[in-house]
Design a protein around this motif. Structure first.
Motif, mmCIF file in Angstrom:
data_model
loop_
_atom_site.group_PDB
_atom_site.id
_atom_site.type_symbol
_atom_site.label_atom_id
_atom_site.label_comp_id
_atom_site.label_asym_id
_atom_site.label_seq_id
_atom_site.Cartn_x
_atom_site.Cartn_y
_atom_site.Cartn_z
ATOM 1 N N ILE A 82 43.983 -55.199 -1.858
ATOM 2 C CA ILE A 82 43.082 -55.158 -3.016
ATOM 3 C C ILE A 82 42.703 -53.699 -3.264
ATOM 4 O O ILE A 82 42.464 -52.942 -2.317
ATOM 5 N N VAL A 83 42.678 -53.296 -4.534
ATOM 6 C CA VAL A 83 42.316 -51.917 -4.876
ATOM 7 C C VAL A 83 40.921 -51.913 -5.516
ATOM 8 O O VAL A 83 40.681 -52.598 -6.512
ATOM 9 N N PHE A 84 40.025 -51.157 -4.905
ATOM 10 C CA PHE A 84 38.623 -51.071 -5.350
ATOM 11 C C PHE A 84 38.549 -50.499 -6.777
ATOM 12 O O PHE A 84 39.381 -49.690 -7.160
ATOM 13 N N PRO A 85 37.529 -50.894 -7.555
ATOM 14 C CA PRO A 85 37.400 -50.362 -8.936
ATOM 15 C C PRO A 85 37.295 -48.829 -8.986
ATOM 16 O O PRO A 85 36.994 -48.182 -7.977
ATOM 17 N N THR A 86 37.481 -48.307 -10.173
ATOM 18 C CA THR A 86 37.468 -46.843 -10.407
ATOM 19 C C THR A 86 36.308 -46.146 -9.691
ATOM 20 O O THR A 86 35.153 -46.539 -9.843
ATOM 21 N N TYR A 87 36.653 -45.107 -8.921
ATOM 22 C CA TYR A 87 35.671 -44.448 -8.057
ATOM 23 C C TYR A 87 35.764 -42.936 -8.268
ATOM 24 O O TYR A 87 36.812 -42.342 -8.036
ATOM 25 N N TYR A 88 34.657 -42.324 -8.707
ATOM 26 C CA TYR A 88 34.706 -40.872 -8.962
ATOM 27 C C TYR A 88 33.472 -40.148 -8.423
ATOM 28 O O TYR A 88 33.102 -39.089 -8.910
ATOM 29 N N VAL A 89 32.844 -40.747 -7.388
ATOM 30 C CA VAL A 89 31.667 -40.123 -6.790
ATOM 31 C C VAL A 89 32.158 -39.243 -5.632
ATOM 32 O O VAL A 89 32.183 -39.677 -4.484
ATOM 33 N N GLY A 90 32.587 -38.034 -5.978
ATOM 34 C CA GLY A 90 33.180 -37.150 -4.966
ATOM 35 C C GLY A 90 32.505 -35.793 -4.915
ATOM 36 O O GLY A 90 31.699 -35.441 -5.782
ATOM 37 N N GLN A 91 32.879 -35.009 -3.886
ATOM 38 C CA GLN A 91 32.302 -33.676 -3.680
ATOM 39 C C GLN A 91 32.939 -32.672 -4.630
ATOM 40 O O GLN A 91 34.111 -32.362 -4.509
ATOM 41 N N ILE A 92 32.150 -32.136 -5.564
ATOM 42 C CA ILE A 92 32.723 -31.180 -6.514
ATOM 43 C C ILE A 92 31.702 -30.132 -6.969
ATOM 44 O O ILE A 92 31.670 -29.716 -8.133
ATOM 45 N N ASN A 93 30.878 -29.687 -6.012
ATOM 46 C CA ASN A 93 29.885 -28.663 -6.369
ATOM 47 C C ASN A 93 30.526 -27.387 -6.902
ATOM 48 O O ASN A 93 29.949 -26.710 -7.757
ATOM 49 N N GLU A 94 31.730 -27.073 -6.409
ATOM 50 C CA GLU A 94 32.374 -25.802 -6.775
ATOM 51 C C GLU A 94 32.852 -25.734 -8.224
ATOM 52 O O GLU A 94 33.310 -24.689 -8.679
ATOM 53 N N ALA A 95 32.733 -26.849 -8.972
ATOM 54 C CA ALA A 95 33.146 -26.803 -10.392
ATOM 55 C C ALA A 95 31.962 -27.025 -11.330
ATOM 56 O O ALA A 95 32.147 -27.351 -12.506
#
Ligand SMILES: [Zn+2]
Length: 283
Positions: A82-95
């Motif tokens: 099973i593939v979890f729904p769209t996930y975009y809570v990631g580490q991106i302080n540098e941008a």
């Protein structure tokens, strides 16, 4: 259902339930199908993790999300999970200096991922594979995974750690026009040309420089501003030589590797047993 029938069903129809093809996408399943999918997946769920960040001037902000999801969905079509729904809570302080970036706080990243895993487990899935599509997440995810031993739990987390296949790498290097890279580069752009051509604007690939600037000189020391020191445009490499051919090679190698990882994790009993033994020894 007779055991032999169930066996045949699993053997011949990896993603088929009662004669119907079942989607690996969590959000596409009905509640009734979901319960069956949990069994069919043998309790394995993949969380493809990306982030919303600039990818040069030519790729969409969601490049890592699209890429990680598509690899996961195609791998799960080969070896059902099973593939979890769209996930975009990631580490991106540098941008954070670039338009369109979504950078949540460190506490939120950790809590969101832990609660997502807890919810997956509450739904009866005890093996979670994290498929990371964003380099800026690497250190966070390893730390998150190691911290799973801080409190007793009934599920295990595995991070997919892809390895370059020498033969595929050789073919890719022969096709490549550039030898620098790291972000929105020739290979990543090629992958997007392969999976989402309608979102790629190759005419904008040299609108800014992706050359490395060496603005820090710190031997044997790490500091947070290192990426900005090298690539202030949030573009590393030269994407102008990108091609569908390179994209297909690189992408399919990952699909193959991830599908093998799903198979290995399905048959793995040692991880959960060792965790149980370990937690029991606490008391
Ligand atoms: Zn990327």
């Amino acid at each position: 259902m007779k055991r032999e029938f169930l066996f045949l069903l699993l053997l011949f129809a990896n993603s088929v339930i009662f004669g119907q093809k079942i989607s690996p996408s969590w959000e596409e399943l009905t509640s009734e199908e979901f319960a069956k999918a949990v069994k069919l997946s043998e309790g394995v769920c993949i969380i493809p993790i990306g982030v919303i960040e600039k990818h040069g001037q030519h790729l969409p902000l969601g490049t890592d999300v699209y890429n990680a999801r598509e690899i996961s969905l195609r791998a799960a079509a080969k070896e059902y999970a099973i593939v979890f729904p769209t996930y975009y809570v990631g580490q991106i302080n540098e941008a954070k200096h670039q338009p369109g970036t979504i950078a949540y706080s460190p506490e939120m990243l950790y809590k969101f991922l832990q609660e997502s895993c807890d919810e997956i487990s509450r739904n009866g899935i005890k093996k979670i594979i994290i498929m990371n599509g964003h380099g800026g997440n690497n250190n966070f995810l390893k730390y998150f995974c190691q911290c799973q031993l801080a409190a007793e739990k009934d599920y295990a987390i595995f991070i997919y750690t892809p390895e370059a296949d020498a033969e595929t790498q050789k073919k890719i290097s022969e096709l490549r026009k550039s030898n620098t890279g790291g972000h929105a580069d020739e290979v990543e752009s090629s992958e997007m040309m392969y999976i989402k051509p309608e979102l790629v604007k190759m005419g904008r690939a040299n609108a800014e420089s992706g050359a490395e600037l060496n603005r820090l000189n710190l031997k044997n020391a790490y500091t947070a501003i290192w990426w900005y020191g090298k690539y202030p445009n949030h573009y590393a490499g030269d994407a102008t030589g990108a091609s569908v051919e390179i994209g297909e090679l690189s992408f399919n190698q990952e699909v193959q590797q991830l599908s093998e990882v799903i198979r290995i994790i399905k048959s793995d009993k040692a991880t959960i047993n060792l965790q149980k033994k370990f937690f029991n020894e606490w008391h």
